[in-house]
Enzyme design. Structure first.
Site, PDB file in Angstrom:
ATOM      1  N   GLY A   4       0.858  -1.181   0.000  1.00  0.00           N
ATOM      2  CA  GLY A   4       0.000   0.000   0.000  1.00  0.00           C
ATOM      3  C   GLY A   4       0.893   1.229   0.000  1.00  0.00           C
ATOM      4  N   GLN A  63      -5.696  -8.857  -2.820  1.00  0.00           N
ATOM      5  CA  GLN A  63      -5.729  -7.927  -1.677  1.00  0.00           C
ATOM      6  C   GLN A  63      -7.158  -7.609  -1.243  1.00  0.00           C
ATOM      7  OE1 GLN A  63      -3.835  -7.502  -4.412  1.00  0.00           O
ATOM      8  NE2 GLN A  63      -1.944  -6.402  -3.993  1.00  0.00           N
ATOM      9  N   ASP A  80      -1.631   4.798  -6.355  1.00  0.00           N
ATOM     10  CA  ASP A  80      -0.201   4.633  -6.077  1.00  0.00           C
ATOM     11  C   ASP A  80       0.624   5.792  -6.621  1.00  0.00           C
ATOM     12  OD1 ASP A  80      -1.461   1.774  -6.191  1.00  0.00           O
ATOM     13  OD2 ASP A  80       0.320   1.683  -4.913  1.00  0.00           O
ATOM     14  N   LYS A 122      -3.800  -0.240  -8.595  1.00  0.00           N
ATOM     15  CA  LYS A 122      -3.720  -1.691  -8.778  1.00  0.00           C
ATOM     16  C   LYS A 122      -4.331  -2.135 -10.106  1.00  0.00           C
ATOM     17  CE  LYS A 122      -2.089  -3.957  -6.642  1.00  0.00           C
ATOM     18  NZ  LYS A 122      -0.662  -4.302  -6.938  1.00  0.00           N
TER      19      LYS A 122
END
Ligand code: MRU
Length: 366
Positions: free
Chosen positions: A54, A205, A246, A257
């Site tokens: 993360g 995840q 991200d 992701k």
């Protein structure tokens, strides 16, 4: 956040003051276990192997890694070399470089003898700031959720249906999560809420981490295969999408992701608002074109050809799901163009995903 009544964070300082303790996220949801990281090598390994993961969490953990490294040598050369080495642990999330650059800038201005202690203190500040930043993202996001809830007729028996991808929850940050912060705050405020959780292949995840987190917090949720999102949106079963990020570029392209882009396309086609929770530490104003300029981490093919899980007997095993020797590609992130993003939820407010708004946001802060 609380787990079985106990306040937990995925990253905390060890009582001895010479290590950090992290949750080993590779073992969830089957086992809650902690790992102590006492060396920069251990920190680098934990980031690379996704013990911690993360974007905000890897930034804060890396800051402690640099602090640990400087206990042996805090010269200018060591600050540069160790920061560069830690940045190489994972390439895509910009929070890693953001935290290490911030550390290095601060430390270079100090006498060498003062740097190790100052580095540890600043790592602590970065971690604590992350908690507050995420809390505020939730505070800014909550009115948006309330507004959509009012327009969609949310009430008893008709929850606000939110779809999320990957894990942008408290496990991916120091606390609150980014995408989950408005959700946790809405749930606490009594807004009827239901979350569609994408499983998020290949590392799952969503299934392993987001479902676990939401379950611990008592937030109603349903796990879905990654490919189900478009169908749910076509049938009016998603009121909004909210994801983390991200790296966000100056013009508002969002790297997150793998699979996020497909959710954004489906949301656009179905008139479903698509929100991105973005701490400003994830904004990279040095990059404009996300597709051309953001390095996309390519992970091991084994993550695609194999699956890990718990058997009925309680044993955690890995099994192959493809013929032996199958070649697999595993890009870990994709880029959603700014035009598909309804708004960015930041700690400083809700802004459109466009360059002038993002530059103004950062100029105001400066
Ligand atoms: O590869 P991971 O698990 O580190 O990727 C995490 C994500 O893509 C998250 O959605 C993103 O970092 C946001 S974290 C608040």
């Amino acid at each position: 956040m609380k787990v079985q009544g106990q306040l937990l964070r995925p990253l905390r300082e060890a009582a001895s003051g010479d290590a950090v303790v992290v949750i080993d996220q590779r073992l969830l949801p089957h086992r809650l276990a902690f790992e102590t990281l006492a060396t920069p090598q251990a920190v680098h390994h934990a980031i690379r192997e996704m013990v911690v993961r993360g974007a905000p969490l890897i930034g804060a953990t890396a800051a402690y890694g640099l602090a640990l490294a400087l206990r042996a040598d805090a010269s200018d050369g060591a600050v540069e070399a160790q920061a560069e080495w830690l940045k190489g642990a994972r390439p895509t999330a910009v929070n890693l470089a953001w935290a290490l650059d911030r550390m290095a800038r601060h430390l270079r201005a100090l006498p060498v003898a003062a740097r190790a202690a100052a580095a540890w203190a600043l790592a602590g500040v970065i971690a604590e700031e992350d908690v507050e930043v995420n809390r505020r993202i939730g505070e800014h996001g909550l009115p948006l959720l309330r507004d959509i809830a009012a327009r969609r007729g949310v009430g008893p028996g008709r929850p606000l249906n939110v779809l999320t991808h990957c894990n942008a929850g408290w496990l991916a940050t120091v606390d609150w999560g980014t995408a989950t912060s408005p959700l946790y705050q809405a749930h606490e405020a009594g807004l009827p809420l239901h979350v569609w959780v994408d499983e998020t292949r290949p590392r799952n995840q969503g299934a392993s981490l987001t479902a676990w987190e939401l379950g611990q917090a008592g937030v109603p949720h349903t796990l879905v295969a990654d490919n189900a999102g478009g169908h749910l949106m076509q049938h009016g079963q998603v009121d909004l999408v909210i994801v983390g990020c991200d790296r966000v570029t100056a013009r508002g392209d969002v790297c997150n992701k793998i699979g996020t882009y497909l959710k954004a396309l489906a949301a656009h086609d179905n008139g479903v608002p698509f929100f991105v929770a973005m701490p400003t530490s994830t904004l990279d104003l040095a990059v404009a074109d996300g597709l051309a300029e953001i390095p996309i981490e390519e992970r091991r093919g084994r993550e695609v050809t194999h699956l890990a899980g718990r058997t009925e007997a309680g044993e955690v095993v890995e099994v192959a799901i493809a013929p032996p020797g199958t070649q697999a590609a595993n890009p870990a992130f994709d880029v959603t163009p700014a035009r598909l993003v309804s708004a960015l939820l930041t700690e400083r407010g809700v802004v459109p995903a466009d360059e002038s708004a993002l530059r103004a946001l950062m100029a105001d802060a400066a």
